[in-house]
Design a protein around this motif. Structure first.
Motif, PDB file in Angstrom:
ATOM      1  N   ASN A  24      12.477 -14.502  -8.696  1.00  0.00           N
ATOM      2  CA  ASN A  24      13.520 -14.315  -7.657  1.00  0.00           C
ATOM      3  C   ASN A  24      14.618 -15.437  -7.670  1.00  0.00           C
ATOM      4  OD1 ASN A  24      12.744 -11.647  -6.722  1.00  0.00           O
ATOM      5  ND2 ASN A  24      11.557 -12.713  -5.097  1.00  0.00           N
TER       6      ASN A  24
ATOM      7  N   SER B  69       5.584 -12.123  -1.108  1.00  0.00           N
ATOM      8  CA  SER B  69       5.878 -12.383  -2.410  1.00  0.00           C
ATOM      9  C   SER B  69       4.894 -13.392  -2.860  1.00  0.00           C
ATOM     10  CB  SER B  69       7.383 -12.774  -2.505  1.00  0.00           C
ATOM     11  OG  SER B  69       8.310 -11.827  -2.433  1.00  0.00           O
TER      12      SER B  69
ATOM     13  N   THR C   2      16.053 -10.585  -3.503  1.00  0.00           N
ATOM     14  CA  THR C   2      14.677 -11.330  -3.657  1.00  0.00           C
ATOM     15  C   THR C   2      13.598 -10.048  -3.732  1.00  0.00           C
ATOM     16  OG1 THR C   2      14.328 -11.209  -1.088  1.00  0.00           O
ATOM     17  CG2 THR C   2      15.350 -13.192  -1.939  1.00  0.00           C
TER      18      THR C   2
ATOM     19  N   ILE D  37      14.104 -15.953   0.167  1.00  0.00           N
ATOM     20  CA  ILE D  37      12.976 -16.416  -0.810  1.00  0.00           C
ATOM     21  C   ILE D  37      11.926 -17.008  -0.182  1.00  0.00           C
ATOM     22  CG2 ILE D  37      12.216 -17.433  -2.897  1.00  0.00           C
ATOM     23  CD1 ILE D  37      14.743 -16.665  -4.098  1.00  0.00           C
TER      24      ILE D  37
END
Length: 568
Positions: free
Chosen positions: A183, A175, A79, A382
């Motif tokens: 990812n 993220s 990730t 994730i």
């Protein structure tokens, strides 16, 4: 979950936690002392950290086990769109004994828990890991007294002593949605892309419905994993979910299946490298050792691949290799474009037809299509890395839609080009005289070499956790374990050099469990008494579908494997 709901169990450990929380770091001399003391405290809590469910009655208490502690951070490599800055490859400035007291000052995170949440944690081993680095000690104490309903506390895993990896610290909520989507696509776009044309040949055109059905089910079960993670702020990984649902047995079962799938992927990497290199060079290369045993070209190139891969798994720091973590998306798109270029520009043409449905061989496609959509081992990572976790369903839908479209497009394109002669990897059918074909083939040679160490790392770290502390402190022990794993994967690849069959077996056994059965079972267990009849029926239906597909696919794979062994 409230702060007072998080308990630390264990004989004689409660007083240590109180002393640890009340202690403040005042000067540099005290910092060194506290680092050693906190490290010893974490050792004591290795098996005793527990967290409770959000219910007031605290009926669901889950205790973290010591194995596997390294799972989350080792899977974070998948990730990492923006990898960490490279550090010294083999850390020559260190001694071979990798105890935290030998660490560089710049690598102090080695002394800390593997999992450090952005929310307050019980363990504040270093001022850099406190609730807010800019806050004063008084502000920290004041925050501890506030109601944790606004800032939930969750547990952290202690750092294993003597770990030889310089793993990047886990990042939570760092993220963006676009990075998470990339990812997700990177996780799903793997070597399964090469085998989809072969699956189409085996099952016929209607077998492509499996791609659509499996992608929809896998996407839904990925959302179920999200709901399981949201049921308790202490849940961070897939094994955590298994333990919360079924206790230690659930955690171990899920972890073992996930590690077995990763190990099987390493075997497939060696087979894929060997097959593609053999297709470039002559298939008539052989080597004989005084008549004792002979090696054909596939075996020679498989051994050569293992020798090239071996130094990469010895690296203590995989930061440089993590730059290639995005290579899955790039290589998949590149190979697909090379295939299209070969068919259109190089005028190979699209002329294959094929059967509408081949019921006799339909079961052989189940495992291949199932393997293509098995990314659930990384989905929790994730989710926890997203700034806006509420957009995780969008990430899943986008990832599965893109990958499903790519799989179907490549399968149709390659099958129309090569027809019934399509092999287990369509790159083996591409004419070698074209530049596009050479690019595709060598991409499928280089990409597995860069990914092998990243794929094997979670397995090696989990095995190192089982060693005594004294052995884990020596880097040579880690090298030995990794070397044995590489050699064992080579031996399996040499004895079972059937790329499609191994993928079919992995997809039928591991992927069906990880993607279909386990998420639904955990969801029903964690939300017992809170689900509607429709939700329960839907989850049970998916579990039944997964079991049937697993049985049919496993039977077909084993049957074909036996036939291949007899004929070879």
């Amino acid at each position: 979950m409230k702060n007072d709901d998080l308990d630390l169990a264990g004989s004689g450990n409660d007083d240590q936690v109180s002393d640890h929380d009340d202690h403040h770091l005042d000067d540099d001399n005290e910092d060194d002392y506290d680092d050693d003391k906190n490290y010893q405290d974490l050792e004591a809590y290795n098996d005793t950290i527990i967290f409770c469910d959000d219910d007031d009655d605290n009926e669901n208490v889950v205790s973290t086990t010591a194995w596997p502690q390294s799972y989350r951070q080792s899977m974070d490599f998948y990730t990492s769109v923006s990898p960490p800055l490279p550090m010294v490859l083999l850390c020559g400035v260190r001694t071979s004994k990798m105890s935290p007291r030998y660490a560089d000052p710049h690598d102090l995170f080695l002394n800390k828990p593997l999992l450090v949440d952005s929310s307050p944690t019980i363990f504040n081993n270093n001022k850099k890991l406190s609730v807010d680095q800019s806050n004063s000690n008084e502000e920290v104490d004041q925050e501890k007294q506030e109601d944790s309903t606004t800032t939930p506390t969750s547990f952290s895993y202690p750092k294993l002593p003597g770990s030889t990896e310089l793993l990047p610290p886990s990042k939570q909520q760092s993220s963006s949605t676009a990075q998470a989507l990339l990812n997700g696509i990177n996780v799903l776009c793997g070597i399964g892309l090469l085998t989809t044309p072969y699956a189409l040949k085996e099952g016929g055109w209607l077998s492509l419905t499996f791609v659509v059905v499996f992608s929809v089910i896998a996407c839904y079960t990925g959302i179920l994993l999200q709901r399981c993670l949201e049921s308790n702020s202490g849940l961070k990984t897939y094994p955590d979910i298994g333990q919360a649902a079924f206790g230690r047995a659930g955690r171990l079962a899920i972890a073992i299946v996930l590690y077995f799938e990763l190990y099987g992927s390493c075997v497939e990497f060696i087979t894929m490298i060997s097959d593609n290199v053999t297709s470039v060079f002559s298939d008539n290369i052989s080597m004989s050792f005084d008549g004792i045993f002979d090696l054909n070209s596939h075996q020679i190139f498989a051994i050569a691949a293992a020798l090239v891969i071996l130094p990469t798994v010895w690296l203590k720091n995989l930061s440089l290799l993590s730059y290639f973590s995005i290579g899955g998306v790039a290589s998949s798109i590149l190979v697909a474009l090379c295939l299209l270029w070969t068919g259109v520009v190089n005028k190979v043409g699209f002329h294959g037809r094929g059967p509408i449905l081949d019921i006799a061989n339909l079961s052989s496609t189940i495992g291949i299509y199932g393997y293509a959509f098995s990314g659930h081992s990384v989905f929790p990572n994730i989710y926890t890395s997203m700034k806006k976790p509420s957009r995780f369903p969008f990430v899943l839908i986008g990832s599965f839609f893109f990958c499903g479209f790519l799989y179907i497009g490549v399968a149709v394109c390659a099958f129309l080009m090569f027809g019934d002669s399509v092999q287990s990897q369509f790159t083996l059918n591409m004419p070698k005289q074209f530049v596009a074909s050479k690019i595709a083939i060598w991409t499928m040679v280089v990409n597995p070499i860069t990914k092998y160490a990243l794929t094997l790392t979670p397995v090696t770290l989990s095995l190192e956790e089982l060693l005594p502390v004294t052995l884990r402190e020596y880097y040579i022990v880690s090298i030995f374990i990794r070397t044995v794993l590489v050699i064992s994967s080579l031996v399996v690849a040499l004895n079972v050099p059937f790329f499609a069959i191994v993928m079919q077996l992995l997809g039928s056994v591991c992927s069906m469990l990880v993607s279909f059965i386990f998420p639904c079972a955990c969801y029903i267990s964690l939300f017992k008494g809170k689900l509607t009849k429709f939700q329960i029926a839907g989850s049970i239906f998916i579990m039944i579908v997964g079991m049937i597909c697993s049985c049919l696919g496993t039977h077909s794979a084993i049957t074909r494997l036996i036939q291949q062994q007899v004929n070879s």
